[in-house]
Motif scaffolding. Sequence first.
Motif, mmCIF file in Angstrom:
data_model
loop_
_atom_site.group_PDB
_atom_site.id
_atom_site.type_symbol
_atom_site.label_atom_id
_atom_site.label_comp_id
_atom_site.label_asym_id
_atom_site.label_seq_id
_atom_site.Cartn_x
_atom_site.Cartn_y
_atom_site.Cartn_z
ATOM 1 N N ILE A 20 -0.674 29.264 3.995
ATOM 2 C CA ILE A 20 0.004 29.644 2.749
ATOM 3 C C ILE A 20 -0.974 29.426 1.604
ATOM 4 C CG2 ILE A 20 1.906 29.093 1.167
ATOM 5 C CD1 ILE A 20 3.527 28.064 3.395
ATOM 6 N N VAL A 21 -0.890 30.272 0.584
ATOM 7 C CA VAL A 21 -1.712 30.069 -0.608
ATOM 8 C C VAL A 21 -0.810 29.605 -1.748
ATOM 9 C CG1 VAL A 21 -3.226 31.160 -2.304
ATOM 10 C CG2 VAL A 21 -3.334 31.864 0.088
ATOM 11 N N VAL A 22 -1.246 28.567 -2.464
ATOM 12 C CA VAL A 22 -0.498 28.120 -3.648
ATOM 13 C C VAL A 22 -1.431 28.177 -4.857
ATOM 14 C CG1 VAL A 22 0.822 26.268 -4.728
ATOM 15 C CG2 VAL A 22 1.021 26.655 -2.272
ATOM 16 N N LEU A 23 -0.998 28.895 -5.868
ATOM 17 C CA LEU A 23 -1.822 29.130 -7.057
ATOM 18 C C LEU A 23 -1.448 28.211 -8.211
ATOM 19 C CD1 LEU A 23 -1.556 33.050 -7.172
ATOM 20 C CD2 LEU A 23 -3.369 31.686 -6.106
ATOM 21 N N TYR A 59 2.323 31.721 -3.225
ATOM 22 C CA TYR A 59 3.272 31.147 -4.191
ATOM 23 C C TYR A 59 2.499 30.596 -5.369
ATOM 24 C CZ TYR A 59 6.756 31.284 -0.476
ATOM 25 O OH TYR A 59 7.613 31.708 0.501
ATOM 26 N N HIS A 60 3.179 30.484 -6.492
ATOM 27 C CA HIS A 60 2.624 29.729 -7.609
ATOM 28 C C HIS A 60 3.268 28.354 -7.551
ATOM 29 C CE1 HIS A 60 1.675 28.386 -11.686
ATOM 30 N NE2 HIS A 60 0.745 29.307 -11.693
ATOM 31 N N VAL A 61 2.514 27.330 -7.868
ATOM 32 C CA VAL A 61 3.014 25.962 -7.725
ATOM 33 C C VAL A 61 4.287 25.712 -8.556
ATOM 34 C CG1 VAL A 61 1.477 24.992 -9.500
ATOM 35 C CG2 VAL A 61 2.283 23.516 -7.648
ATOM 36 N N VAL A 66 8.655 26.282 -4.414
ATOM 37 C CA VAL A 66 7.755 25.136 -4.258
ATOM 38 C C VAL A 66 8.413 23.883 -4.832
ATOM 39 C CG1 VAL A 66 5.470 24.204 -4.815
ATOM 40 C CG2 VAL A 66 5.741 26.658 -4.381
ATOM 41 N N MET C 1 9.613 24.744 3.815
ATOM 42 C CA MET C 1 8.733 25.899 4.028
ATOM 43 C C MET C 1 7.265 25.519 4.221
ATOM 44 S SD MET C 1 8.550 27.448 0.233
ATOM 45 C CE MET C 1 6.980 27.500 -0.531
ATOM 46 N N PHE C 2 6.901 24.293 3.793
ATOM 47 C CA PHE C 2 5.515 23.866 3.947
ATOM 48 C C PHE C 2 5.268 23.079 5.239
ATOM 49 C CE2 PHE C 2 5.501 24.471 -0.713
ATOM 50 C CZ PHE C 2 4.410 25.304 -0.806
ATOM 51 N N LYS C 6 -0.658 25.037 6.894
ATOM 52 C CA LYS C 6 -1.909 24.723 6.221
ATOM 53 C C LYS C 6 -1.912 25.477 4.886
ATOM 54 C CE LYS C 6 -4.463 24.322 10.599
ATOM 55 N NZ LYS C 6 -4.339 22.883 10.780
ATOM 56 N N VAL C 7 -2.395 24.809 3.857
ATOM 57 C CA VAL C 7 -2.262 25.407 2.520
ATOM 58 C C VAL C 7 -3.611 25.498 1.803
ATOM 59 C CG1 VAL C 7 -1.081 25.266 0.298
ATOM 60 C CG2 VAL C 7 0.075 24.447 2.364
ATOM 61 N N LEU C 8 -3.858 26.684 1.224
ATOM 62 C CA LEU C 8 -5.024 26.849 0.359
ATOM 63 C C LEU C 8 -4.550 26.638 -1.083
ATOM 64 C CD1 LEU C 8 -6.521 30.177 1.831
ATOM 65 C CD2 LEU C 8 -6.880 27.826 2.623
ATOM 66 N N CYS C 9 -5.053 25.598 -1.734
ATOM 67 C CA CYS C 9 -4.651 25.294 -3.104
ATOM 68 C C CYS C 9 -5.697 25.868 -4.055
ATOM 69 C CB CYS C 9 -4.552 23.790 -3.316
ATOM 70 S SG CYS C 9 -3.510 22.967 -2.105
ATOM 71 N N ILE C 10 -5.301 26.896 -4.800
ATOM 72 C CA ILE C 10 -6.262 27.540 -5.700
ATOM 73 C C ILE C 10 -5.842 27.257 -7.138
ATOM 74 C CG2 ILE C 10 -7.419 29.697 -6.266
ATOM 75 C CD1 ILE C 10 -6.626 30.674 -3.477
ATOM 76 N N GLY C 11 -6.404 26.200 -7.669
ATOM 77 C CA GLY C 11 -6.026 25.761 -9.000
ATOM 78 C C GLY C 11 -6.868 26.396 -10.075
ATOM 79 N N ILE C 21 -2.133 20.542 -7.420
ATOM 80 C CA ILE C 21 -1.442 21.394 -6.431
ATOM 81 C C ILE C 21 -1.421 20.686 -5.082
ATOM 82 C CG2 ILE C 21 -1.426 23.654 -5.270
ATOM 83 C CD1 ILE C 21 -2.860 24.821 -7.661
#
Lengths: 109, 482, 41
Positions: A20-23, A59-61, A66, C1-2, C6-11, C21
């Motif tokens: 999952i990607v969280v922005l 998703y956005h944080v 979230v 849902m998490f 595995k999560v990519l945190c793109i801050g 994040i």
Amino acid sequence: MEDQGIIKDAVDKHGTENLIVVLGTPDAESAGIFAETVTIGDPAFSGPLAGVSLGLPVYHVLESEVKEAADPDVFEEEVGMMEISLDVEAISKEVSRFREKAEEIEDAG
Amino acid sequence: MGYPVVRGVAYVLAHVPDLVRYGSKPEREIPKNPDLLSEIQDHLRDFSEARNYPPHQVFIGNMKPEELWEREQPWYENLISGAPRFGEWGEIYTEKEFYGWLKVADEFDLIYLTEEAAEEIETILSEHHLARPEHLEKLGDGVSRERVKELISGGALALEAEGELMGCIVDGHDEDENLTADILLENLSTKASGFLAVEKLMENIDLEREDIAFVINSGEEGVGDRYQRGAGNLAKAIAEMNGLSSSTGADVKAFCCAPMHASIVAGSLIESGVFDNVILVGGGSLAKLGMKMQGHLSKDMPIMEDVLAGNAFLFSKDDEVNPQIRLDTIGKHDVAMASSQQAIYSALVDKPLQKVGLTIFDVDKYSSELHNPEITVPAGSGNVPHNNYRMIGSFAVKHGLMEADELDEFEKEYGMPGFSPTQGHIPSALPFLGFARDRILKGEMKRTFFLGKGSLFLAKMSNISDGMSFILEANSASSSQD
Amino acid sequence: MFKGKKVLCIGERDGIPGPSIEKVVESAGGEPVLSVTQCFV
């Protein structure tokens, strides 16, 4: 988006299945560009993700999905102030648009 | 004797459209796409467009930042007609002039001008009050166009202006990747734009060059060689070029936050009595030219990162007139603090205000990072100052000092639109220092809050955040007379 | 849902930084495998 190479490497390493990607982008426009990059591919057609449709759930944080999943104290401590200052509604709308597209990509795949 | 004062400011811009291709992003993208260079060239502004661009007029002090809110956007389409190149505390230079100053800055015969360019630039510079005979002499006679072409085919970088070949810059070493032509062009550009800012500052203040004891460079460029990458002291090189004969200097490096660190260092050197007058200088960042060009090209707008900026400030011991930097309360982000925005704003805004019994509303203006939104928004980087003001305001909301629906009003009253070129250290809070000093001297404002943040995680050494802040206040001597 | 993801945190520096994040994601049971903070300025 500058860090496309790192994202592509992470995807190569971990696969797309459980990812999952969280922005954390500050507005709807930037959230849209990032969300597009990790779903459909780099809109600027120049980075390692140009033409690469990862179709990752994004998703956005600050999105309610979230927030509901997170520990309320941690959420408050880390992003509570940003929830006040950023336009969460517009950001959510934009990111969910690409999330739907990602689902289409996944279904097609 | 009270806290140190800000005695003068200067802001300069050099419009260098033909150097955009040497910015880091264009340099990486052009080899991937054969059509890109001509696409870039089709989207460059000419000098009058750059001069008449409202945010540039704000930068050099001819227009108030708040006036930008009143002007129709996009500002790049709604230009001011016949705007001057000279400003209240700054100036905008042409590309050919800038090439001249690059050549003057070059102590190692790295830049070769063609004979025609050397002659033309000598004429142009001799008409500018800044140029002294020793500068004109350094321009030299140039070399033949054939020689320049030969050097370019051997790897030198072409310097062009208005479609003409003006010269080139060569590598400084056979094997050292820290001394290649593109890196040396980057470093000389910073030196030359820093020099122009300090020259402008000397015009704006009532001191002699011998009165300056120390120069701090807070620019981001890492000058050095293979054994000491980024080793620096560009400050002293700039001081030499400016003829600050009684001065020495050093660099303070901390990414975009460096000007804030450097202001506090400069203030402390004066407060402790080590020096009476310290100049803070930051030159322009060539690497960041065209950084967000893809966003601009995709919207078919001009490439907005086509100027090199420079700024210089004089910090002096208290003269009982000029506004003072309050060293009794500064904001800093400590190692143990979290990297969340609320931790950052608590450290940078809330704590220093609380320490001296002030609230968020006791400040007249907050000067944060003043990136021009017209540059950042089309590239998806958001409106940085707008977001920053909302974060400061949100802090007040969280503390129950105001309501969330008052954030827009907060931004209007305590903030301003961004007007600075996006070159890291350049937009970092200090673009407003000229206006703040002016308004405080005129009694229109009492207190301005300056805050900057730094992205030190970019160097891959630490994931931690950085930031510093200080308060500039009306001189205690003048306010006690009121 | 998490959970189990595995999560990519793109801050982003001017939005929510990567480390924030990460903490939110961990608190939701996700596993951050990448955390970056973008800076465009």
